[in-house]
Design a protein around this motif. Structure first.
Motif, short mmCIF file in Angstrom:
data_model
loop_
_atom_site.label_atom_id
_atom_site.label_comp_id
_atom_site.label_asym_id
_atom_site.label_seq_id
_atom_site.Cartn_x
_atom_site.Cartn_y
_atom_site.Cartn_z
N LYS A 50 0.82 -1.21 0.00
CA LYS A 50 0.00 0.00 0.00
C LYS A 50 0.86 1.26 0.00
O LYS A 50 0.47 2.31 -0.52
N MET A 51 2.03 1.15 0.63
CA MET A 51 2.92 2.32 0.71
C MET A 51 3.63 2.58 -0.61
O MET A 51 4.01 3.73 -0.89
N ALA A 52 3.83 1.56 -1.43
CA ALA A 52 4.65 1.72 -2.64
C ALA A 52 4.16 2.84 -3.56
O ALA A 52 4.96 3.70 -3.96
N PRO A 53 2.88 2.90 -3.94
CA PRO A 53 2.45 4.00 -4.81
C PRO A 53 2.52 5.36 -4.13
O PRO A 53 2.70 6.38 -4.80
N HIS A 102 7.44 16.29 -4.80
CA HIS A 102 8.65 17.09 -4.54
C HIS A 102 8.99 17.99 -5.72
O HIS A 102 9.39 19.15 -5.54
N GLU A 103 8.85 17.47 -6.93
CA GLU A 103 9.23 18.24 -8.12
C GLU A 103 8.31 19.42 -8.37
O GLU A 103 8.66 20.33 -9.13
N ASN A 104 7.15 19.45 -7.74
CA ASN A 104 6.14 20.46 -8.07
C ASN A 104 5.77 21.35 -6.88
O ASN A 104 4.71 21.97 -6.88
N ASN A 147 5.98 6.77 -4.74
CA ASN A 147 6.13 7.31 -6.10
C ASN A 147 5.46 8.66 -6.24
O ASN A 147 6.00 9.57 -6.89
N GLU A 148 4.30 8.82 -5.64
CA GLU A 148 3.60 10.10 -5.74
C GLU A 148 4.29 11.18 -4.91
O GLU A 148 4.27 12.37 -5.28
N SER A 157 -3.04 8.08 -4.07
CA SER A 157 -2.62 6.83 -3.43
C SER A 157 -2.88 6.85 -1.93
O SER A 157 -3.17 5.81 -1.33
N VAL A 158 -2.75 8.02 -1.31
CA VAL A 158 -3.03 8.15 0.12
C VAL A 158 -4.52 7.92 0.38
O VAL A 158 -4.92 7.21 1.31
#
Length: 401
Positions: A211-214, A223-225, A217-218, A282-283
């Motif tokens: 459940k934590m994996a996605p 961070h980039e935005n 990634n998000e 995802s959260v």
């Protein structure tokens, strides 16, 4: 009172051996957060020896040294706790025994941040030597637990001791530049829950790690935005820790937790930063819990002073009298224009200015890139110049208000 800049610099230079010995004595005393008592007592000894008017240790364990009795309270701060030494094999010299030559001093705390403490104490002696006392009281603080929880010491000083300076000089390393702000930060926890079962039949359970994996990634994409600011720079986040709970290595994990180090630029509040993460698809899909960490570790005195792990960003305008006091002091002493900038890392200013709106300006010996590094070092020339600068600042401030 006029300032004899050249003579003050010469006097600071004459104390090079004393400053060096004092700093090396502090380095030799292990003083990680919540274990600072012995180094605090060593600082007390030096303050009393050079002639401070009053020296106190508060219930949290911070040391407060006073010079003068004027109505304008000016403070200068150094946190005197350090991080650990990390992998000792990466050190060329023993991190506590240290090393020195004609130019540098090596040891844990040299730049971050006991060098600032050494320079401040001898600035107090220079003030006494030249009779620079004026309508000010100078408070020099050696503060605890900063590496664990930056600003907690000043929350205590302001809220409980009811001490509120007109402005504060933070002596964290700046390479003798003048710093007038920093990004804030917060410590965030994201938790997912699952259902354990035997690892031979994982379909019977619900894996909290999956459940934590996605979410990971998000978060990387988030961070980039993040917001940017022309002076402080961009907000940032990084996943700094991961934990799990499971009955065994032969079972599906029923819990997973990550820690996030979130750096906050101008316009980013803790509520905003938490909501950004809560809004991630995802959260929501995993029904993850997003919260802020709390801090409640006892000080070396046994005092517990809990707080949330939120440390606001702050900026002082370059035209502010506190900033201009340091600019004019620098120009008088060194006969050149200073470089005015900001810290990359966090300081006690998160409370002093970030929470309580008391102007902070940074000026310190040592370099930011030495903080928490193996073979941490500082430069004797910078220690001397910082001592002269700290001696000049109070009188310069009085002349400008």
């Amino acid at each position: 009172m006029s300032l004899a800049f050249k003579e003050i610099l010469e006097k600071a230079k004459s104390y090079e051996a004393d400053i060096t010995k004092f700093l090396r004595d502090m380095i030799a005393i292990s003083s990680e957060s919540c274990d600072e008592e012995k180094v605090i007592l060593r600082i007390k000894e030096e303050m009393e020896q050079v002639g401070f008017d009053k020296v106190e240790i508060d219930p949290m364990g911070n040391i407060l040294g006073y010079i003068g009795q004027g109505k304008h309270l000016i403070a200068m701060d150094a946190h005197i706790d350090t991080v650990g030494i990390g992998e000792k094999n990466l050190w060329e010299y023993d991190p506590y025994e240290g090393y020195e030559d004609d130019e540098i001093i090596i040891g844990r705390g040299a730049s971050d941040q006991e060098g600032g403490m050494a320079s401040m104490v001898y600035a107090g002696k220079i003030i006494k030597d030249f009779g620079l006392e004026d309508d000010y009281t100078l408070l020099i603080t050696g503060t605890v637990q900063e590496e664990d929880c930056d600003g907690l010491c000043w929350q205590y000083i302001i809220e409980e001791s009811k001490i509120r300076p007109e402005f504060v000089v933070i002596t964290e390393p700046t390479s003798l530049n003048i710093y007038r702000g920093q990004r804030g930060r917060m410590e965030i926890k994201v938790s997912t829950k699952g259902l354990s079962c035997h690892g031979s039949a994982p379909e019977r359970g619900d894996n909290a790690i999956y459940k934590m994996a996605p979410i990971l990634n998000e978060l990387k994409a988030l961070h980039e935005n993040l917001k940017d600011d022309a002076f402080l720079g961009k907000g940032s986040l990084t996943v700094s820790e991961i934990f799990f709970s499971s009955p065994s290595r032969c079972a599906v994990a029923d819990g997973c937790i990550i820690s996030i180090d979130r750096r906050l630029t101008t316009g980013e509040s803790w509520e905003y930063a938490l909501q950004q993460i809560k809004n991630l698809p995802s959260v929501k899909a995993s029904q993850a819990e997003v919260t802020m960490y709390d801090y409640s570790r006892p000080a070396y005195t046994g005092l517990v002073y809990p707080t949330q792990c939120y440390f606001p960003s702050w900026v002082v305008e370059e035209e502010h009298v506190a900033c201009q006091t340091l600019v004019e002091s620098y120009k008088g002493l060194f006969e050149k224009e200073p470089f005015v900038d900001k810290w990359t890392f966090s300081t006690n200013g998160v409370s002093i200015m970030g929470r309580y709106d008391i102007p902070c300006i940074g000026f310190g010996p040592g370099h930011e890139d030495q903080a928490h590094a193996p073979n941490e070092r500082t430069w004797k020339d910078e220690l001397i110049k910082a001592a002269a600068m700290y001696a000049v600042i109070p009188t310069m401030y009085i002349s400008k208000i």
